[in-house]
Design a protein around this motif. Structure first.
Motif, PDB file in Angstrom:
ATOM      1  N   ARG A 172       0.775  -0.913   0.020  1.00 55.58           N
ATOM      2  CA  ARG A 172       0.002  -0.010   0.006  1.00 55.58           C
ATOM      3  C   ARG A 172       0.858   1.209  -0.126  1.00 55.58           C
ATOM      4  NH1 ARG A 172      -4.260   1.545   4.735  1.00 55.58           N
ATOM      5  NH2 ARG A 172      -2.296   1.463   6.034  1.00 55.58           N
ATOM      6  N   GLY A 173       1.885   1.305   0.803  1.00 55.79           N
ATOM      7  CA  GLY A 173       2.673   2.369   0.664  1.00 55.79           C
ATOM      8  C   GLY A 173       3.348   2.744  -0.486  1.00 55.79           C
ATOM      9  N   ARG A 174       3.815   1.663  -1.381  1.00 57.21           N
ATOM     10  CA  ARG A 174       4.687   1.963  -2.575  1.00 57.21           C
ATOM     11  C   ARG A 174       3.551   2.312  -3.462  1.00 57.21           C
ATOM     12  NH1 ARG A 174       7.205  -3.560  -4.283  1.00 57.21           N
ATOM     13  NH2 ARG A 174       7.930  -2.188  -6.001  1.00 57.21           N
ATOM     14  N   LEU A 175       1.947   1.689  -3.419  1.00 59.48           N
ATOM     15  CA  LEU A 175       1.187   2.301  -4.284  1.00 59.48           C
ATOM     16  C   LEU A 175       0.833   3.595  -4.120  1.00 59.48           C
ATOM     17  CD1 LEU A 175      -0.991   1.709  -6.466  1.00 59.48           C
ATOM     18  CD2 LEU A 175      -2.617   0.925  -4.682  1.00 59.48           C
ATOM     19  N   MET A 176       0.797   4.257  -3.063  1.00 59.88           N
ATOM     20  CA  MET A 176       0.623   5.456  -2.606  1.00 59.88           C
ATOM     21  C   MET A 176       1.771   6.385  -3.103  1.00 59.88           C
ATOM     22  SD  MET A 176      -1.106   5.092   1.247  1.00 59.88           S
ATOM     23  CE  MET A 176      -1.180   6.740   1.560  1.00 59.88           C
ATOM     24  N   GLU A 177       2.821   6.020  -3.135  1.00 59.90           N
ATOM     25  CA  GLU A 177       3.937   6.752  -3.438  1.00 59.90           C
ATOM     26  C   GLU A 177       3.845   6.944  -5.014  1.00 59.90           C
ATOM     27  OE1 GLU A 177       8.811   6.262  -4.208  1.00 59.90           O
ATOM     28  OE2 GLU A 177       7.876   4.768  -3.140  1.00 59.90           O
ATOM     29  N   LEU A 178       3.545   6.049  -5.878  1.00 64.10           N
ATOM     30  CA  LEU A 178       3.155   5.947  -7.325  1.00 64.10           C
ATOM     31  C   LEU A 178       2.042   6.900  -7.726  1.00 64.10           C
ATOM     32  CD1 LEU A 178       3.451   2.582  -9.056  1.00 64.10           C
ATOM     33  CD2 LEU A 178       4.785   4.787  -9.658  1.00 64.10           C
ATOM     34  N   LEU A 179       0.984   6.947  -6.581  1.00 65.80           N
ATOM     35  CA  LEU A 179      -0.094   7.646  -6.905  1.00 65.80           C
ATOM     36  C   LEU A 179       0.185   8.992  -6.831  1.00 65.80           C
ATOM     37  CD1 LEU A 179      -3.044   5.461  -5.432  1.00 65.80           C
ATOM     38  CD2 LEU A 179      -2.582   5.802  -7.631  1.00 65.80           C
ATOM     39  N   GLY A 180       1.061   9.405  -5.712  1.00 64.83           N
ATOM     40  CA  GLY A 180       1.267  10.854  -5.562  1.00 64.83           C
ATOM     41  C   GLY A 180       2.155  11.254  -6.817  1.00 64.83           C
ATOM     42  N   SER A 181       3.010  10.336  -7.567  1.00 63.28           N
ATOM     43  CA  SER A 181       3.605  11.029  -8.663  1.00 63.28           C
ATOM     44  C   SER A 181       2.747  11.065  -9.795  1.00 63.28           C
ATOM     45  CB  SER A 181       4.652   9.843  -8.983  1.00 63.28           C
ATOM     46  OG  SER A 181       5.808   9.506  -8.223  1.00 63.28           O
ATOM     47  N   ALA A 182       1.660  10.311  -9.873  1.00 65.75           N
ATOM     48  CA  ALA A 182       0.889  10.310 -10.826  1.00 65.75           C
ATOM     49  C   ALA A 182      -0.235  11.792 -10.616  1.00 65.75           C
ATOM     50  CB  ALA A 182      -0.140   9.357 -10.854  1.00 65.75           C
ATOM     51  N   TRP A 183      -0.365  12.026  -9.304  1.00 68.92           N
ATOM     52  CA  TRP A 183      -0.974  13.460  -8.983  1.00 68.92           C
ATOM     53  C   TRP A 183      -0.187  14.596  -9.498  1.00 68.92           C
ATOM     54  CZ3 TRP A 183      -5.772  14.873  -7.091  1.00 68.92           C
ATOM     55  CH2 TRP A 183      -5.768  16.166  -6.499  1.00 68.92           C
ATOM     56  N   MET A 184       1.015  14.598  -9.188  1.00 67.66           N
ATOM     57  CA  MET A 184       2.022  15.494  -9.813  1.00 67.66           C
ATOM     58  C   MET A 184       1.971  15.792 -11.379  1.00 67.66           C
ATOM     59  SD  MET A 184       5.310  16.001  -7.393  1.00 67.66           S
ATOM     60  CE  MET A 184       5.633  14.123  -7.333  1.00 67.66           C
ATOM     61  N   LEU A 185       1.981  14.568 -11.969  1.00 63.95           N
ATOM     62  CA  LEU A 185       1.577  14.417 -13.373  1.00 63.95           C
ATOM     63  C   LEU A 185       0.542  15.045 -13.844  1.00 63.95           C
ATOM     64  CD1 LEU A 185       2.658  13.105 -16.312  1.00 63.95           C
ATOM     65  CD2 LEU A 185       1.306  11.327 -15.711  1.00 63.95           C
ATOM     66  N   GLN A 186      -0.517  15.003 -13.335  1.00 59.95           N
ATOM     67  CA  GLN A 186      -1.663  15.867 -13.695  1.00 59.95           C
ATOM     68  C   GLN A 186      -1.548  17.222 -13.652  1.00 59.95           C
ATOM     69  OE1 GLN A 186      -4.573  12.911 -10.919  1.00 59.95           O
ATOM     70  NE2 GLN A 186      -5.816  13.474 -12.770  1.00 59.95           N
ATOM     71  N   GLU A 187      -0.880  17.788 -12.606  1.00 63.78           N
ATOM     72  CA  GLU A 187      -0.822  19.191 -12.285  1.00 63.78           C
ATOM     73  C   GLU A 187       0.259  19.435 -13.412  1.00 63.78           C
ATOM     74  OE1 GLU A 187       0.629  20.371  -8.434  1.00 63.78           O
ATOM     75  OE2 GLU A 187      -1.230  19.891  -7.604  1.00 63.78           O
ATOM     76  N   SER A 188       1.182  18.747 -13.737  1.00 59.96           N
ATOM     77  CA  SER A 188       2.160  19.135 -14.763  1.00 59.96           C
ATOM     78  C   SER A 188       1.409  19.322 -16.046  1.00 59.96           C
ATOM     79  CB  SER A 188       3.395  17.964 -14.786  1.00 59.96           C
ATOM     80  OG  SER A 188       4.115  18.233 -15.839  1.00 59.96           O
ATOM     81  N   ILE A 189       0.740  18.215 -16.400  1.00 56.98           N
ATOM     82  CA  ILE A 189       0.049  18.478 -17.588  1.00 56.98           C
ATOM     83  C   ILE A 189      -0.688  19.606 -17.885  1.00 56.98           C
ATOM     84  CG2 ILE A 189      -1.559  17.078 -19.242  1.00 56.98           C
ATOM     85  CD1 ILE A 189      -0.441  14.671 -18.285  1.00 56.98           C
ATOM     86  N   ALA A 190      -1.583  19.882 -16.599  1.00 55.12           N
ATOM     87  CA  ALA A 190      -2.614  21.091 -16.685  1.00 55.12           C
ATOM     88  C   ALA A 190      -1.705  22.303 -17.055  1.00 55.12           C
ATOM     89  CB  ALA A 190      -3.260  21.287 -15.355  1.00 55.12           C
ATOM     90  N   LEU A 191      -0.655  22.626 -16.423  1.00 49.21           N
ATOM     91  CA  LEU A 191       0.385  23.453 -16.816  1.00 49.21           C
ATOM     92  C   LEU A 191       1.093  23.611 -18.072  1.00 49.21           C
ATOM     93  CD1 LEU A 191       2.021  23.846 -13.076  1.00 49.21           C
ATOM     94  CD2 LEU A 191       0.139  25.263 -14.445  1.00 49.21           C
ATOM     95  N   ASP A 192       1.479  22.479 -18.208  1.00 52.23           N
ATOM     96  CA  ASP A 192       2.087  22.200 -19.855  1.00 52.23           C
ATOM     97  C   ASP A 192       1.673  21.009 -20.332  1.00 52.23           C
ATOM     98  OD1 ASP A 192       4.278  22.265 -21.639  1.00 52.23           O
ATOM     99  OD2 ASP A 192       5.784  21.469 -20.252  1.00 52.23           O
ATOM    100  N   PRO A 193       0.495  21.192 -21.212  1.00 53.42           N
ATOM    101  CA  PRO A 193      -0.194  20.335 -21.982  1.00 53.42           C
ATOM    102  C   PRO A 193       0.970  19.379 -23.026  1.00 53.42           C
ATOM    103  CG  PRO A 193      -1.376  22.136 -22.023  1.00 53.42           C
ATOM    104  CD  PRO A 193       0.011  22.568 -21.620  1.00 53.42           C
ATOM    105  N   ILE A 194       0.649  18.045 -23.267  1.00 51.67           N
ATOM    106  CA  ILE A 194       1.573  17.265 -23.958  1.00 51.67           C
ATOM    107  C   ILE A 194       0.854  17.578 -25.393  1.00 51.67           C
ATOM    108  CG2 ILE A 194       2.134  15.177 -24.705  1.00 51.67           C
ATOM    109  CD1 ILE A 194       2.075  14.164 -21.730  1.00 51.67           C
ATOM    110  N   ARG A 195       1.752  17.908 -26.492  1.00 53.71           N
ATOM    111  CA  ARG A 195       1.131  18.407 -27.629  1.00 53.71           C
ATOM    112  C   ARG A 195       1.472  17.587 -28.880  1.00 53.71           C
ATOM    113  NH1 ARG A 195      -0.046  23.503 -26.387  1.00 53.71           N
ATOM    114  NH2 ARG A 195       1.084  24.587 -24.879  1.00 53.71           N
ATOM    115  N   GLU A 196       1.704  16.036 -28.363  1.00 53.41           N
ATOM    116  CA  GLU A 196       1.682  15.155 -29.554  1.00 53.41           C
ATOM    117  C   GLU A 196       0.145  14.899 -30.132  1.00 53.41           C
ATOM    118  OE1 GLU A 196       4.456  13.994 -30.366  1.00 53.41           O
ATOM    119  OE2 GLU A 196       5.458  14.822 -28.687  1.00 53.41           O
ATOM    120  N   GLN A 197       0.277  14.440 -31.478  1.00 54.09           N
ATOM    121  CA  GLN A 197      -1.128  14.490 -31.984  1.00 54.09           C
ATOM    122  C   GLN A 197      -1.757  13.157 -32.103  1.00 54.09           C
ATOM    123  OE1 GLN A 197      -0.117  15.163 -36.217  1.00 54.09           O
ATOM    124  NE2 GLN A 197       0.461  17.385 -36.075  1.00 54.09           N
TER     125      GLN A 197
END
Length: 930
Positions: free
Chosen positions: A620-645
């Protein structure tokens, strides 16, 4: 039945009236024989029902991923409890009590006693006894050992696992008791072995279908974590080979019973012939027997062939050899009978049919390729041998009781001195695992159980003239031969595998051993006037001593039933554990965002049901660590969207950005910048992620529960760097060093973080430990050191003194001064020192020469080695790759074709062959043909 009693009565009447001791012994045996043989309708129904339930649970348990998962263990324990209750009810109806305990069951009960003693809260914590660990001086400074130095607690490293294994052993002991009591008639014995053989044949059909490329359909496939293709329902093919060997032995017994009814007159007639007449008579008998085979005989023979083919199809070297030994031992034991030539014809026919089926299924080439590696058995087994050598130090710390039954995976971690990507949850050696978990007494009990089974098989198979008639009447000779075949096969197979550590396989072996013991007891029952046997060879305890046996039944039944609720809770939460492990291993950004919260909720519920399982807490701890990184990914995409077609490219970019936001690379970015001026750029997103997924606190709780939990202390120290110096950060580092001193990759990462955090001495300690356990990360460490300290100081600190280390690090390094210095040093060491031409050295030498502009010499080195070892797949693969790199496409294509013949279906070879077939023979701008 009446005839047997009459024979006993007649034998008793001829006894001398002066021998009162023999007379009393005869009466006791007659009472036992008549009491065991006369069953009323109700008792007979209970015995049949108990036998079917017991054998069904044994036969079905391996279908649950080889009985590794809690569902298979739960089935086994519930089946044992139901079967024993039904049998005891039949005994009460018949107004008698059980009095048999087979010798293998006694040995297993001895292991249960060791587990009980380990669980008593009268010991010092095992971590303080690990004086021969890699870092024993750190034992008192770990997060889990604060304030417990004087406390008394269980003597096992993992109490939850020991309790679970105790319940499984008690269940298997119960099954052995039930089988010994209910297989009194040959019909029941054949039914028990037939059910197990039938289950094995179904598994063989499923597994061979997978080998032939059929769609992977596995019962319980939703519980499979490993991406490796299974063999039937077994994730590990070596375990499958062990179980199929037991099924083969049971099927050989049933086949022997089906073919065993030959008139005595025919046997007597062959005794009066010379050897030529006997051979001719036997060949005629074989031909007549084959022509007159019934459907049952033909079906059993085909199942034997199918099981032999399936054992070979596991592609397990130890399993293939053990399967051959099983067949040879079984038929070899039949050679001492008057029908030895018929037995020889039988094994020859089975082996020919099995070989023909292997050729038909096109499995002969993979099997021969696998067996070819036995010419150089050291290299494939080096990891195991090194692991055993490191772990052996544990015996010095825990010689009498071991480190805890079921605790091998965690208890051996502090002793490892060599890097391996594999986490040895088992020793891959049953003898060694028993020695580590249960000490010297546990190993002796395991060996004693094998000796007891071998003794029973030998005494039945090689019975004397006065016993032979009684043995054949009960088909004891066939049971003894089957048991000998199984034991000789498993004795060697478990030296390189942990098959008997799985409860389903151990229960199957116990079935055949206890059934054979019952056949041996019947021989003793039918000879009331025989000389007294030594105590160890008797069915023990003897006579009407039910007061010694009934408590064993009740204690085993009680212990089994008490552990069922916890096992049921573990089974309920296992699916959540599997989903979380798959998500952690996959690390797919979209999957984490869409399903992560649901999986986290499920595993949290599983922990609520089973809070004592440390694997769930760590997962559970390892999963929460990954989910935290995924949460930061969502914030990153909101600020800097991925522009691949395309959607595929967008998904690839999301996964790449997720890898940059994982804890270790994110911490490097944080420590490598002047974050004092702009702390919000990196720190604030992490703070928000930790508020939603507080895995930092979760890790601290896990580290406080056990000093052996691996793989999380490094991430915890790294994330603590965002909060400044913590009061327990040294203890976290000590936990990493103590619990995983061989984790070279983690040691290298933590060393980098420590140096970036201005703890240079501590960082160098971690880097030196990483290089001490493995040379794999020397190139990476030297590259980082060169960036921070410069080339000269890096070479002064980390330049190795042996050829293999220099060549491997130089080839893995990026172009520059460090790479040139390493390859130059490797050449000097090669010239000045002689080296044994192992595969690793030859491959490194060839790559080193090609990497320094001497391609002709490098390729010739590999060609010369292949002249000596033409079936070596690593040499041929390396040669094909180097030829491709040097533009010799036609020669590379030839080598890939030869490689694909040795390893059919290899995806790398197939891809290379398709690409090279489109290219010209050589690269125009490349070097001349060599």
């Amino acid at each position: 039945m009446q005839q047997d009693i009459t024979e006993i009565r007649a034998a008793t009447e001829v006894q001398s009236p002066e021998d009162d001791q023999n007379l009393q012994r005869s009466r006791r045996r007659r009472r036992r024989f008549t009491a065991a043989g006369e069953e009323g309708p109700a008792e007979e129904f209970c015995n049949w029902f108990a036998l079917v339930v017991a054998v069904a649970s044994i036969a079905l348990a391996p279908w649950f991923m080889g009985s590794v998962i809690p569902h298979g263990k739960l089935l086994l324990q519930c089946g044992a409890a139901v079967a024993s209750v039904v049998f005891l009810a039949g005994c009460l109806i018949a107004r008698r009590l059980p009095f048999r305990i087979s010798r293998p069951v006694i040995c297993l009960l001895g292991l249960c006693l060791i587990a009980v003693v380990q669980l008593l809260p009268i010991w010092q914590h095992p971590v303080f006894e690990m004086r021969h660990a890699v870092f024993p001086e750190l034992a008192g400074d770990l997060p889990a050992t604060q304030g417990i130095a004087g406390q008394r607690m269980p003597g096992t490293c993992m109490p939850a696992e020991t309790r679970q294994l105790l319940g499984q052993y008690l269940a298997i002991a119960l099954l052995g008791l039930v089988i010994a009591e209910t297989t009194g008639t040959i019909r029941r014995a054949v039914t028990a072995c037939g059910m197990l053989a039938f289950s094995g044949s179904l598994m063989a059909l499923l597994a061979l279908g997978q080998q032939l490329g059929a769609k992977e359909v596995v019962f319980g496939n939703q519980w499979k974590i490993s991406p490796a293709p299974p063999f039937g329902c077994f994730v590990n093919p070596n375990n499958a080979a062990g179980w199929l060997i037991i099924c083969l032995a049971c099927c050989l017994f049933c086949t022997g019973v089906a073919f065993g009814k030959t008139p005595e007159t025919a046997r007597a007639a062959t005794r009066r012939m010379n050897w030529r007449e006997r051979i001719g008579q036997t060949l005629g008998a074989v031909a007549r027997q084959v022509g007159a085979m019934t459907q049952v005989q033909a079906g059993l023979s085909l199942i034997c062939v199918l099981l032999l083919v399936a054992i070979a199809g596991t592609l397990s070297r130890a399993g293939i050899i053990a399967g051959c030994i099983t067949a040879i031992a079984f038929f070899g034991s039949r050679l001492q009978t008057e029908r030895w030539f018929l037995a020889l014809c039988g094994i020859s026919l089975l082996l020919v049919l099995a070989g023909g089926l292997l050729l038909l299924l096109e499995l002969d080439t993979p099997i021969l390729t696998e067996l070819e590696t036995l010419k150089d058995p050291v290299s494939p087994w080096t990891i195991r041998v090194v692991h055993w050598a490191d772990t052996l130090s544990s015996v010095q710390d825990f010689p009498l009781l071991g480190s805890g039954l079921g605790a091998y995976s965690y208890a051996t971690l502090p002793y490892q001195r060599h890097y391996s990507r594999n986490w040895f949850e088992h020793a891959d050696n049953q003898y060694f695992e028993l020695l580590i978990e249960a000490g010297i007494p546990g190993l002796l009990l395991g060996i004693l159980a094998g000796v007891a089974a071998l003794t029973a098989g030998i005494r039945l198979t090689f019975a004397g003239p006065e016993e032979k008639a009684f043995v054949r009447r009960r088909y004891g000779d066939w049971a003894g031969s089957a048991l000998l075949g199984m034991m000789f096969g498993l004795i060697g197979q478990v030296f390189l595998d942990f098959s008997l550590a799985l409860p389903g396989i151990m229960a199957a072996a116990m079935l055949l051993a206890c059934m054979t013991e019952r056949r041996r007891e019947h021989v003793a029952d039918q000879q009331p006037d025989a000389a007294p046997e030594p105590l160890w060879n008797r069915p023990w305890p003897l006579g009407r001593r039910w007061w010694l046996v009934l408590p064993v039944w009740l204690l085993a039944l009680t212990g089994t039933m008490l552990t069922i609720p916890r096992l049921y809770s573990a089974a309920r939460g296992y699916q959540a554990y599997v989903d979380a492990r798959r998500m952690i291993d996959k690390r797919d950004a979209d999957d984490l965002v869409e399903n992560g919260d649901r999986v986290l909720q499920n595993i949290t519920e599983a922990i609520r049901i089973s809070p004592e399982i440390e694997d769930l807490l760590r997962t559970r701890g390892r999963l929460m660590e990954l989910l935290g990184s995924a949460w930061m990914l969502q914030e990153s995409i909101a600020l800097d969207p991925i522009r691949e077609q395309t959607e595929g490219m967008q998904r690839q970019r999301r996964n790449e950005r997720l890898r940059q936001l994982l804890t270790n690379p994110y911490t490097v970015r944080f420590l490598s910048n002047d974050y004092s001026e702009t702390p919000g750029l990196l720190r604030d997103p992490l703070m928000r992620a930790l508020q939603k997924y507080p895995w930092r606190d979760e890790y601290r709780k896990v580290l406080q529960t056990s000093p052996f939990v691996p793989a999380i202390a490094g991430s915890l120290y790294s994330v603590d760097q965002f909060f400044g110096k913590q009061p327990d950060e040294d203890r976290i580092l000590y936990h990493f060093l103590f619990s995983t001193p061989h984790a070279a990759e983690g040691l290298a990462v933590l060393g980098h973080h420590l140096i970036l955090a201005n703890r240079v001495d501590d960082g160098m300690t971690f880097w030196n430990q990483a290089l001490k356990v493995s040379e794999k990360f020397r190139a990476e460490i030297m590259a980082l050191a060169a960036d921070m300290f410069g080339t000269d100081q890096t070479l002064q600190l980390f330049l190795p003194d042996d050829f293999e280390a220099c060549a491997a690090a130089g080839l893995d390094s990026r172009p520059g001064a460090v790479r040139d210095a390493l390859l130059q040093r490797a050449e000097q060491l090669w010239v000045t020192g002689g080296f044994r031409q192992t595969n690793a050295v030859v491959i490194l030498r060839g790559r080193q020469l090609c990497g320094t502009g001497r391609s002709a010499e490098g390729l010739q080195v590999l060609r010369d080695a292949l002249q000596l070892r033409p079936f070596d797949i690593e040499l041929r693969k390396t040669l094909a790759l180097l030829l491709d790199e040097n533009g010799l496409y036609a020669q590379s294509l030839d080598e890939w074709i030869r490689y694909e013949q040795l390893v059919p279906g290899d995806p790398i070879a197939e891809k290379a062959i398709k690409e090279l077939a489109k290219r010209p023979p050589t690269r125009l701008e490349g070097p001349k043909k060599l």
